[in-house]
Design a protein around this motif. Structure first.
Motif, PDB file in Angstrom:
ATOM      1  N   UNK A 532      -9.556   7.689 -10.455  1.00 56.22           N
ATOM      2  CA  UNK A 532      -8.965   9.018 -10.246  1.00 56.22           C
ATOM      3  C   UNK A 532     -10.011  10.061  -9.890  1.00 56.22           C
ATOM      4  N   UNK A 533     -11.200   9.910 -10.418  1.00 58.35           N
ATOM      5  CA  UNK A 533     -12.265  10.875 -10.119  1.00 58.35           C
ATOM      6  C   UNK A 533     -13.034  10.517  -8.852  1.00 58.35           C
ATOM      7  N   UNK A 534     -12.732   9.386  -8.247  1.00 64.90           N
ATOM      8  CA  UNK A 534     -13.420   8.985  -7.022  1.00 64.90           C
ATOM      9  C   UNK A 534     -12.798   9.617  -5.788  1.00 64.90           C
ATOM     10  N   UNK A 535     -13.371   9.258  -4.641  1.00 65.92           N
ATOM     11  CA  UNK A 535     -12.917   9.858  -3.348  1.00 65.92           C
ATOM     12  C   UNK A 535     -12.208   8.862  -2.458  1.00 65.92           C
ATOM     13  N   UNK A 536     -11.935   7.669  -2.978  1.00 70.10           N
ATOM     14  CA  UNK A 536     -11.187   6.709  -2.177  1.00 70.10           C
ATOM     15  C   UNK A 536     -12.063   6.008  -1.142  1.00 70.10           C
ATOM     16  N   UNK A 537     -11.402   5.307  -0.217  1.00 65.72           N
ATOM     17  CA  UNK A 537     -12.099   4.522   0.793  1.00 65.72           C
ATOM     18  C   UNK A 537     -12.841   5.425   1.764  1.00 65.72           C
ATOM     19  N   UNK A 540     -12.682   9.364   2.122  1.00 68.77           N
ATOM     20  CA  UNK A 540     -11.598  10.101   2.766  1.00 68.77           C
ATOM     21  C   UNK A 540     -10.318  10.089   1.952  1.00 68.77           C
ATOM     22  N   UNK A 541     -10.375   9.420   0.780  1.00 67.34           N
ATOM     23  CA  UNK A 541      -9.186   9.366  -0.069  1.00 67.34           C
ATOM     24  C   UNK A 541      -8.165   8.354   0.370  1.00 67.34           C
ATOM     25  N   UNK A 542      -8.552   7.451   1.280  1.00 72.65           N
ATOM     26  CA  UNK A 542      -7.621   6.443   1.747  1.00 72.65           C
ATOM     27  C   UNK A 542      -7.369   5.401   0.655  1.00 72.65           C
ATOM     28  N   UNK A 543      -6.124   5.110   0.354  1.00 72.22           N
ATOM     29  CA  UNK A 543      -5.767   4.094  -0.644  1.00 72.22           C
ATOM     30  C   UNK A 543      -5.996   4.512  -2.074  1.00 72.22           C
ATOM     31  N   UNK A 544      -6.369   5.748  -2.326  1.00 76.26           N
ATOM     32  CA  UNK A 544      -6.659   6.177  -3.688  1.00 76.26           C
ATOM     33  C   UNK A 544      -5.403   6.173  -4.549  1.00 76.26           C
ATOM     34  N   UNK A 548      -4.945   4.076  -7.993  1.00 72.34           N
ATOM     35  CA  UNK A 548      -4.669   4.750  -9.276  1.00 72.34           C
ATOM     36  C   UNK A 548      -3.396   4.195  -9.891  1.00 72.34           C
ATOM     37  N   UNK A 549      -2.387   3.970  -9.083  1.00 75.94           N
ATOM     38  CA  UNK A 549      -1.134   3.426  -9.604  1.00 75.94           C
ATOM     39  C   UNK A 549      -1.331   2.020 -10.165  1.00 75.94           C
ATOM     40  N   UNK A 550      -2.136   1.229  -9.453  1.00 78.80           N
ATOM     41  CA  UNK A 550      -2.403  -0.130  -9.932  1.00 78.80           C
ATOM     42  C   UNK A 550      -3.189  -0.112 -11.241  1.00 78.80           C
ATOM     43  N   UNK A 551      -4.190   0.773 -11.329  1.00 76.74           N
ATOM     44  CA  UNK A 551      -4.984   0.867 -12.558  1.00 76.74           C
ATOM     45  C   UNK A 551      -4.137   1.392 -13.716  1.00 76.74           C
ATOM     46  N   UNK A 552      -3.260   2.355 -13.414  1.00 78.92           N
ATOM     47  CA  UNK A 552      -2.386   2.888 -14.456  1.00 78.92           C
ATOM     48  C   UNK A 552      -1.425   1.808 -14.966  1.00 78.92           C
ATOM     49  N   UNK A 553      -0.945   0.994 -14.061  1.00 78.87           N
ATOM     50  CA  UNK A 553      -0.069  -0.108 -14.460  1.00 78.87           C
ATOM     51  C   UNK A 553      -0.803  -1.105 -15.357  1.00 78.87           C
ATOM     52  N   UNK A 554      -2.075  -1.343 -15.042  1.00 85.67           N
ATOM     53  CA  UNK A 554      -2.876  -2.246 -15.867  1.00 85.67           C
ATOM     54  C   UNK A 554      -3.101  -1.647 -17.253  1.00 85.67           C
ATOM     55  N   UNK A 555      -3.343  -0.346 -17.307  1.00 86.35           N
ATOM     56  CA  UNK A 555      -3.531   0.303 -18.612  1.00 86.35           C
ATOM     57  C   UNK A 555      -2.264   0.215 -19.455  1.00 86.35           C
ATOM     58  N   UNK A 556      -1.101   0.461 -18.826  1.00 92.83           N
ATOM     59  CA  UNK A 556       0.159   0.373 -19.553  1.00 92.83           C
ATOM     60  C   UNK A 556       0.422  -1.048 -20.053  1.00 92.83           C
ATOM     61  N   UNK A 557      -0.013  -2.011 -19.260  1.00 93.32           N
ATOM     62  CA  UNK A 557       0.183  -3.406 -19.669  1.00 93.32           C
ATOM     63  C   UNK A 557      -0.520  -3.693 -20.988  1.00 93.32           C
ATOM     64  N   UNK A 558      -1.777  -3.241 -21.098  1.00 95.34           N
ATOM     65  CA  UNK A 558      -2.530  -3.532 -22.333  1.00 95.34           C
ATOM     66  C   UNK A 558      -2.024  -2.685 -23.496  1.00 95.34           C
ATOM     67  N   UNK A 559      -1.543  -1.485 -23.221  1.00 96.71           N
ATOM     68  CA  UNK A 559      -0.953  -0.680 -24.292  1.00 96.71           C
ATOM     69  C   UNK A 559       0.319  -1.342 -24.832  1.00 96.71           C
TER      70      UNK A 559
END
Length: 587
Positions: A532-537, A540-544, A548-559
């Motif tokens: 989330x704090x990065x600038x993407x590809x 330019x923010x490409x694919x960011x 983020x959605x994929x990482x958030x999904x992974x976090x929810x999985x472990x929670x």
């Protein structure tokens, strides 16, 4: 009239005499006999009456006469009869009381020893006092009722019992008749000056009891390591070496406060000796004694190797494990010695059908030894080879319990009848356990051992490689599910063999699973924050957004998995923390 005939002078004289002596009878002219002053009639006296002496004023009186007079006044026939009756009454009371108390004490001790014998059986061909001492030693070591403040085991007391038993078993005049020392074999025990005996001529019960005594003394020696006592005070208090002042310890640690003695001063280094012999003395005696079976010798070898690990003697532990592997392979029926690779500790692939219970135990212990030392690359292959061999075990012909089903003596009124029979009739000595030279069947107990192996493998995989963390967590998750399933089957079958081992594996697996999942959740949250704090590809923010959605999904999985772990922990509370029913009655 009479009065008219008497002269006035005579009547006056008579009246004066009556006034002076009123005890004189008017119609009896002779005066009565005088009585001794303050004395009862002679018929009621033990001593003869002593007439009151007519002594001049201030005449000295002898002490003997005074004592005789007092005794004569005090001791009467009534008092003598009363004292005699009280004496015989007290004599009968004590004649009944003290023998009754003695018999009650003997009866109480007998009932207590009967209970000890049921809990800790002793060989029938031992002498009375040897069996008595071994029962008390095991009760002091294992029973909660004998622990100090219901917490600490009195190892010093248990050690005295074990040493007394060994002294009687190894004495030619008591239970050690016809024992012969073994010849030197050039082993490590010979270098220590430790030699066993040849007990092949003794019965199996005698040998098993002797082995239990040596192993119990070894456990006491491990717990009393670093303790000392005053010289020649066998029953005295034990002190930690760190509290003994001396040249090697200029600043000793003060002794703890004692309620009875207060702040006791510790003895000096010259006044103390070791509280108990070293553990290797007892373990090596088992290894050098002729007459023990493979399981008994292997148990002593593994105990000594584990002790060396605890003391940091890695080389000695390695040599002892090599010795244990040789002992385990020496019991193979076909004489094969190539089932285990003694250099690596792995079971040779293709030899799984020849493994025995002793081989499985020694290989598992050797892998744990490597894991404790941090050699996980050597421990993991050994764990996998043992698990592969256990997966190939044949099912038991008696079902999952592995033993033929017997009549249930613990249900209904039969439990009371069998308990009463055990109190009246001495139970036979338990049959000998297997020597470990046979291939085990796949039972609930062996399933618990598999769960323990899976827990070890999952912990090693998670701790050694970042890329294998999820795989290690998966092994741990599977071990928890397997342990829970086995525990529920044990509850249903009322199987106790291996239940404690499976409970420990379940608790350890749940704790490891929770720690692993929390660590994975923290890593996923950190990764999501970095994205989330990065600038993407290419900045330019490409694919960011997708990242983020994929990482958030992974976090929810472990929670969510953390929530599932908590629910699983609550579900398994009846298995990990069983409620023991209160004792009901004497039977």
């Amino acid at each position: 009239m009479v009065h008219s005939r008497l002269s006035p002078s005579v009547s006056r004289r008579l009246l004066r005499s009556l006034v002076r002596n009123p005890g004189v009878d008017f119609f009896y002219s002779k005066p009565p006999r005088s009585r001794s002053f303050a004395h009862k009639p002679s018929l009621l006296l033990v001593a003869r009456p002593i007439p009151r002496p007519q002594l001049p004023f201030l005449h000295p009186v002898s002490r003997t006469n005074v004592v005789q007079a007092q005794i004569g006044r005090f001791i009467s026939t009534e008092r003598k009869q009363r004292w005699k009756a009280q004496f015989w009454q007290q004599l009968r009371f004590h004649a009944y009381l003290w023998p009754s108390l003695l018999l009650a004490t003997i009866l109480t001790m007998g009932i207590q020893q009967v209970k000890f014998e049921r809990d800790y059986p002793t060989p029938r061909d031992w002498s009375f006092w040897s069996r008595w001492l071994l029962r008390n030693a095991k009760f002091t070591e294992f029973s909660d009722d004998a622990k100090l403040q219901q917490v600490l085991t009195d190892w010093a007391r248990a050690g005295r019992y074990y040493l007394d038993v060994l002294a009687r078993l190894e004495s030619e005049d008591q239970d050690g008749k016809f024992l012969m020392p073994t010849e030197a074999s050039g082993t490590y025990a010979d270098s220590l000056g430790i030699a066993g005996y040849d007990i092949s001529a003794k019965s199996e019960q005698w040998r098993r009891g002797y082995h239990d005594t040596l192993m119990g003394a070894g456990r006491v020696a491990e717990n009393l390591d670093g303790m000392c006592r005053r010289i020649r005070e066998v029953s005295g208090r034990v002190y930690p070496r760190e509290s003994i002042p001396g040249p090697d310890n200029p600043r000793p640690k003060p002794l703890p406060w004692d309620k009875k003695k207060g702040h006791e001063k510790a003895p000096t280094a010259e006044e103390v000796e070791d509280a108990f012999p070293a553990p290797e003395m007892f373990y090596m005696k088992v290894l050098t004694t002729d007459g023990f079976d493979t399981r008994q010798r292997l148990e002593a070898a593994l105990a000594y190797a584990d002790w060396c690990d605890f003391r940091g003697l890695n080389e000695t532990a390695e040599d002892t494990y090599q010795w244990a592997m040789d002992i385990a392979q020496s019991g193979l029926r076909n004489g094969s010695t190539s089932v285990v690779d003694t250099k690596t500790g792995m079971i040779v692939k293709g030899k799984e059908d020849e493994v025995t219970e002793n081989i499985l135990n020694v290989c598992t212990s050797y892998a744990v030894h490597h894991a404790k030392a941090g050699n996980v690359k050597q421990a993991l292959p050994v764990f996998l080879s043992v698990l592969r061999a256990r997966k190939n075990l044949l099912p038991s012909p008696y079902g999952v319990t592995g033993t033929p089903r017997q009549n249930n003596e613990d249900e209904g009124w039969w439990s009371y009848l069998y308990a009463l029979k055990d109190m009246i009739i001495d139970k036979p000595y338990p049959s000998a356990p297997p020597d470990g030279n046979e291939r085990p069947y796949h039972t609930l107990k062996e399933a618990c051992e598999e769960v323990g192996l899976m827990t070890y493998i999952g912990e090693i995989l998670f701790a050694t490689s970042d890329s294998e963390r999820e795989k290690g967590l998966s092994w741990t998750r599977d071990s928890v599910e397997a342990a829970e399933a086995v525990m529920w089957v044990m509850e249903e079958q009322k199987e106790e063999d291996g239940k404690e081992r499976c409970r420990e594996c379940l608790e350890t697996g749940l704790e490891n699973w929770k720690d692993m999942s929390r660590q994975m959740a923290r890593l996923a949250a950190k990764k999501e924050q970095d994205i989330a704090s990065g600038s993407g590809f290419l900045g330019l923010g490409l694919g960011k957004a997708s990242q983020v959605a994929k990482a958030h999904k992974e976090t929810q999985r472990w929670e969510e998995e953390n929530v599932q772990i908590e629910l699983r922990r609550q579900k398994t509370v009846p298995l990990t923390q069983p409620i023991k029913p209160p004792a009901q009655g004497l039977l």
